[in-house]
Enzyme design. Structure first.
Site, PDB file in Angstrom:
ATOM      1  N   HIS A  50       0.824  -1.203   0.000  1.00  0.00           N
ATOM      2  CA  HIS A  50       0.000   0.000   0.000  1.00  0.00           C
ATOM      3  C   HIS A  50       0.865   1.262   0.000  1.00  0.00           C
ATOM      4  O   HIS A  50       0.515   2.259  -0.623  1.00  0.00           O
ATOM      5  CB  HIS A  50      -0.918  -0.023   1.227  1.00  0.00           C
ATOM      6  N   HIS A  96     -10.182   2.384  -1.490  1.00  0.00           N
ATOM      7  CA  HIS A  96     -10.400   2.091  -0.071  1.00  0.00           C
ATOM      8  C   HIS A  96     -11.198   0.795  -0.005  1.00  0.00           C
ATOM      9  O   HIS A  96     -12.257   0.724   0.597  1.00  0.00           O
ATOM     10  CB  HIS A  96     -11.111   3.257   0.625  1.00  0.00           C
TER      11      HIS A  96
END
Length: 743
Positions: A50, A96
């Site tokens: 990430h 997300h």
């Protein structure tokens, strides 16, 4: 100062932080000792996918990122593109996904909050948002709950913050049953000479914490976003952040006010991995060290550990390097807006990332190895096999063409999204010119009488799965086409690359080939990638999502008074198709939703034809000759015509006699580089002559008028019947009525 280690670092603890044994060995080699628990958390956060992009970086470098209008490409909080008159558009899309599956409302809400912060951190005022959503099959027991929560979260945050949602996508497929996708996009306007970056400059300068207080929400969120899901999914609920859009609105105003004072040297929002990532990125980019004193961090919970403070992903927070002489002025602005302002550290010249808590040094690490010199992998990958060709004559024609069209416009994936976008404020700020439901959202640029921006977000995952290279090209081409269909010039794009586990060579192969396809299309269409996000490990119990490389783009309309809409045709207008007759049924929605088959190759994308046909369509619109325009994509010509008829409330009488090929391929084929134009009858010959002169294939299809869509003797459907079918699926699904099969 020696660093004491109170928590033993066991193999289980290392694995629980998502670090592989060889990565842990690399840590030992780097620092020459066992890391503290806080340091382990810092490495875990900074070295996961990430934050580090360790599996994807090699391939992302191959994308075109420069162009005559590009002011700032990838590597900052968002991309920046020149839109003339000293203005620029700042935009980005990011995912997300994992938080939204666990806690749909807050996961989606904080996804919107995070992307808005990325934009206003750069000095831009947000003017538009979009979201691309993917859910599991409609009859899966969790799908309705997830749709409801995500849509409420997106709307709740965006509406309260005050940004119009002008476009997006919602699709369903069984492959998203265990991992939904929430890809949020935001764009803002700034002055080209007043862009703020995250690179720290100068030694001994104050590092300032701005915004909301730090709590325990989101601790470990970045690590969770880099892992596959399994049965322990419910335990991950505490790692989802909680958002407050009203605090974020105050943070926006305070930041923009502060930026006017000349006090800001560097600024970075606190997103994934919170204080850790923002501090490391600012220091590493500027070749500086950072010293943080955690006792000065504003907290809202008692007895927070250094580990929790460093990895908290509490929302609505920023980190800034400040001109020391402007400290009091800066503090006064934030106090006025009811926000925290605290000097929590300083820049240093030793390239170390040092963290002190309660008088004890809890971390002392090489900052470059956490940031821009984090591990990078060249993972093994293999090319995906392609499906066999599927000639149209091997695909069954429908017994009833009208029934087949109704089935498509009323299906889970082709039906109206009104139920979704009516929960979003699409008009706030008063500049929205085209709302969701068309090819692209269009927003006027404040302070200009005629300038506007067009926004679109696109990908066709079934194409990408069948052929990642062509599917990557097609995602770019469709986004470019949707922007073009309004009359706008496509300027640049942002990518949100959602895939499964990159440690599997077949998944890594999908990623590599999709990126190659995206790069080729962006180069051919002069549509550079200026920002983006990669989301990997979208798998549950070994089942990966469909490969979903979402492309969102921005286009410029010099004069919005000449833009085209899909539903603005007039009675008596002539209908012209730009592009070749439909022939390709492989991977089409006709095949999937009517024949229940997923056979055949993805349609090929001829980028030369895309460019030639699109440039011609744009010139027709800008010359004021087109009354309406729509690109042809999923569902082919038939669905495009139906959508135009429903949007305008005017019928279409279509004649396919001149077309070559089987009627079901002409109507439902998903060949690329195609548009439907309506033009006044008195300019139709002129437009066709110009097309011929430019070498652009075209077909005269018919006339606007009446109250039905009539296609030869194949289809005769009243517009009201089309509308009723098109509009009913989503409300029926959300209220648990009717037949809810996805396919």
């Amino acid at each position: 100062m020696t660093i004491s280690n109170t928590i033993p670092i066991t193999p289980e603890l290392i694995a629980g932080h998502g670090l592989k044994p060889d990565e842990y060995q690399r840590i030992l080699d780097l620092i020459g000792r066992e890391p503290t628990f806080t340091e382990l958390g810092i490495f875990s956060a900074m070295w996961n996918e990430h934050c580090s992009y360790k599996s994807s970086k090699k391939w992302l470098r191959t994308l075109p990122t420069k162009g005559p209008r590009v002011i700032q490409g990838p590597g900052e909080n968002a991309g920046v593109v020149d839109i003339d008159d000293g203005d620029c558009v700042v935009f980005k899309m990011e995912s997300h996904n994992h938080p939204s599956y666990i806690e749909p409302y807050q996961g989606a809400a904080t996804g919107v909050g995070g992307i808005l912060r990325d934009v206003f951190t750069m000095g831009a005022r947000p003017i538009a948002a979009m979201n691309a959503l993917r859910f599991g099959e409609p009859d899966h027991p969790k799908t309705r709950h997830l749709v409801s929560g995500v849509v409420s979260g997106v709307g709740g945050y965006g509406n309260s913050f005050g940004v119009p949602t002008v476009g997006g996508e919602v699709e369903f497929d069984a492959r998203y049953n265990g991992n939904i996708l929430v890809n949020a996009f935001a764009a803002g306007i700034a002055k080209s000479n007043a862009i703020f970056l995250s690179e720290a400059k100068g030694v001994g300068l104050p590092v300032v914490y701005l915004g909301a207080k730090t709590g325990r929400d989101g601790v470990g969120g970045a690590t969770m976003a880099s892992a596959e899901f399994d049965e322990s999914i419910e335990e991950k609920r505490p790692t989802v952040q909680v958002g407050d859009p009203f605090t974020e609105k105050c943070l926006l105003e305070a930041c923009l006010e502060l930026m006017q004072t000349g006090a800001v040297i560097a600024i970075q929002d606190m997103g994934a991995a919170g204080l850790t990532c923002s501090a490391v990125e600012m220091g590493a980019k500027g070749d500086l060290g950072i010293l943080l004193e955690l006792d000065k961090v504003p907290v809202r919970e008692e007895r927070m550990t250094a580990y929790e403070m460093m990895l908290s992903e509490s929302q609505e927070r920023m980190l800034m390097v400040l001109q020391p002489e402007k400290e009091e002025q800066a503090k006064a602005i934030f106090v006025k807006w009811g926000l925290d302002f605290a000097i929590v550290g300083k820049t240093t010249d030793d390239l170390r990332f040092r963290v002190v808590h309660q008088g004890e040094e809890v971390a002392n690490l090489p900052i470059k190895d956490l940031g821009d010199q984090a591990p990078e992998y060249d993972r093994p990958w293999r090319e995906c096999g392609k499906p066999a060709p599927l000639p149209a004559n091997l695909v069954a024609a429908p017994k009833n063409y009208g029934q087949a069209l109704l089935q498509l416009v009323g299906s889970a994936n082709q039906s109206s999204r009104r139920w979704v976008y009516e929960q979003y404020d699409t008009l706030i700020q008063g500049n929205s010119l085209q709302l969701p439901g068309g090819d692209a959202g269009v927003v006027r640029v404040d302070g200009h009488k005629s300038k506007a921006l067009a926004f679109s977000s696109d990908v066709t995952p079934r194409y990408v799965e069948a052929d990642p290279f062509e599917g990557g090209k097609q995602a770019v081409a469709e986004c470019w086409r949707n922007i073009t269909a309004t009359g706008a010039e496509p300027l640049a794009a942002t990518d949100n690359l959602n895939f499964g586990n990159p440690e599997k060579p077949e998944i890594m192969g999908q990623f590599v080939q999709a990126v190659k396809g995206i790069g080729e299309a962006c180069r051919a269409l002069d549509f550079p990638i200026v920002s983006g996000n990669v989301s990997l490990y979208n798998e549950t119990n070994g089942v990966a999502i469909l490969p979903t490389p979402t492309i969102a783009g921005v286009g410029l309309l010099p004069d919005w008074r000449k833009m085209a809409r899909i539903g603005s045709a007039n009675d008596g207008d002539k209908v012209i198709m730009i592009g070749l007759d439909g022939s390709h049924l492989g991977q089409s929605v006709y095949l999937r939703d009517v024949l229940d088959s997923r056979e055949g190759p993805a349609p090929e994308v001829d980028l030369f034809a895309e460019r030639r046909n699109g440039d011609f369509v744009r010139s027709v619109i800008r010359n004021g000759q087109a009354t309406a325009c729509h690109d042809i994509s999923s569902g082919g010509l038939a669905v495009a015509l139906a959508e135009m008829a429903m949007a305008s409330g005017k019928g279409l009488t279509i004649d396919l006699d001149e077309c070559k090929g089987a009627p079901h391929a002409l109507l439902f084929g998903e060949d690329q580089a195609r548009y439907v134009l309506t033009v006044p009858a008195d300019v139709a010959d002129f437009v066709c002559a110009n097309a011929e002169g430019a070498g652009v294939p075209f077909r005269r299809l018919g006339t606007v008028g009446g109250d039905a869509l009539v296609v030869g003797d194949l289809i005769a459907l009243p517009i009201q019947q089309l509308r009723d079918t098109h509009e009913s699926w989503f409300p029926d699904f959300m209220e648990g009525r009717g037949e809810l099969a996805a396919e």
